[in-house]
Design a protein around this motif. Structure first.
Motif, mmCIF file in Angstrom:
data_model
loop_
_atom_site.group_PDB
_atom_site.id
_atom_site.type_symbol
_atom_site.label_atom_id
_atom_site.label_comp_id
_atom_site.label_asym_id
_atom_site.label_seq_id
_atom_site.Cartn_x
_atom_site.Cartn_y
_atom_site.Cartn_z
ATOM 1 N N GLU A 163 -11.748 1.009 -69.657
ATOM 2 C CA GLU A 163 -11.117 1.997 -68.784
ATOM 3 C C GLU A 163 -11.772 1.991 -67.407
ATOM 4 O O GLU A 163 -11.079 2.094 -66.380
ATOM 5 N N GLY A 164 -13.100 1.869 -67.376
ATOM 6 C CA GLY A 164 -13.787 1.786 -66.093
ATOM 7 C C GLY A 164 -13.328 0.585 -65.283
ATOM 8 O O GLY A 164 -13.058 0.693 -64.080
ATOM 9 N N ARG A 165 -13.202 -0.562 -65.941
ATOM 10 C CA ARG A 165 -12.702 -1.756 -65.247
ATOM 11 C C ARG A 165 -11.261 -1.558 -64.791
ATOM 12 O O ARG A 165 -10.891 -1.910 -63.665
ATOM 13 N N GLY A 166 -10.452 -0.979 -65.676
ATOM 14 C CA GLY A 166 -9.032 -0.835 -65.362
ATOM 15 C C GLY A 166 -8.778 0.087 -64.186
ATOM 16 O O GLY A 166 -7.919 -0.189 -63.341
ATOM 17 N N LYS A 167 -9.515 1.196 -64.111
ATOM 18 C CA LYS A 167 -9.289 2.141 -63.028
ATOM 19 C C LYS A 167 -9.712 1.550 -61.684
ATOM 20 O O LYS A 167 -9.059 1.782 -60.651
#
Length: 317
Positions: free
Chosen positions: A236-240
């Motif tokens: 999620e951190g990478r995606g955001k």
């Protein structure tokens, strides 16, 4: 006085794996059982010929299509959505079960022309018992509505494609889900959040969250482990960060920043409950919050450096 005609709605359900066949059958059954009857139910199979043949054979009364785009859930959903002709398009995932009034609840806000989309409450359906360390603020990691979301119908920045209805004209105007940006293999990009931001940016439309329009989202045993939790937060951190790079930078992450500011309170509440003898699970939940934030932060840093490496040398500053 003439009553306003009810808008027609199609329901699109993407699927990709024969292992989810029993879940898909349950999802289709719940779509058929809506008090607000859909005009069409469309199942789209993501590059799996055997599953496509089975769905065509065994899902009577359902339109079954094959993904017209490269493999990935964004193209899978677009294939179904672009096939439909109704003024509203609903999306369910193939591992969800919608309550009988789910569609009716999500359609109601469209009486306001400024509403471009709606989303409903998502209740995790654990195959095993919910882990004691799982913080309510992190239920999004298993596809569920989380603590801090509105408890009554209210405007919201984004909803999730597992439980979503969009206004067709706006969805088409922005080109639908961004293909190549979504969930495929180990990649987990927030294609639904990215779509919501583009749709609301068009003519200033808004999204509405309808918590009483509920679905149950199956959480397999493999997704209730601490390792999965950390991997999901990292992704999620990478995606955001990747999403911010596609849109208007950090301005698109306002909701995430507000969410992060709320998490210290969750840590302190759980620590206070633990010290007052209300159960060691509160201590575990406090640790879960810290671990989830750390994993997401590491993912964000990794994605930031990965994006910088892809910038041509002549453009880097």
């Amino acid at each position: 006085m003439e009553s306003t005609p009810r808008p027609a709605v199609s329901i699109v359900i993407p699927t990709h794996s024969e292992q989810r066949w029993p879940a898909l059958v349950r999802t289709v059954a719940s779509a058929r059982s809506q008090t607000y009857a859909p005009a069409e139910i469309v199942v789209v199979v993501d590059h799996n010929p055997a599953l496509f043949r089975r769905a065509r054979r065994d899902l009577g009364g359902v339109t079954v299509l094959e993904n017209l785009y490269a493999q990935g859930v964004s193209g899978n959903r677009n294939t179904g959505a672009f096939h439909t002709s109704t003024s509203l398009i609903a999306f369910l995932d193939d591992d969800t079960v919608a309550g009988p009034d789910w569609l009716a609840g999500l359609v109601a806000p469209f009486a306001d022309r400024e509403v471009v989309g709606t989303g409903g409450g998502i209740q995790p359906a654990w195959e095993r018992t919910e882990p004691a360390w799982m913080p309510a603020e992190f239920l999004w990691a298993v596809g569920g509505s989380y603590a801090g979301m509105p408890t009554s119908t209210a405007p919201i920045r984004n909803v999730w494609s597992a439980s979503m209805v969009v206004r067709r004209e706006t969805f088409l105007a922005v080109g639908g889900f961004r293909t190549g940006f979504g969930k495929l293999g180990n990649q987990n990009r927030p294609e639904d959040t990215e779509l919501c931001l583009r749709m609301s940016a068009l003519a200033g439309g808004r999204w509405m969250y309808v918590p009483h329009a509920t679905i149950r989202h199956e959480v397999p045993a493999t997704h209730s482990t601490f390792g999965y939790f950390l991997r999901r937060c990292y992704a999620e951190g990478r995606g955001k960060v990747a999403m911010a790079g596609l849109l208007n930078g950090s301005q698109s992450l306002g909701s995430e920043q507000a969410y992060l500011r709320s998490l210290p309170g969750a840590v302190f509440r759980n620590l206070a409950a633990a010290t007052r003898g209300r159960g060691t699970h509160h201590l575990l939940k406090a640790c879960g919050v810290l671990a989830g934030v750390t994993a997401a932060a590491v993912g964000g840093v990794v994605e930031t450096f990965a994006a910088r490496r892809t910038v041509p040398a002549g453009l880097a500053r």
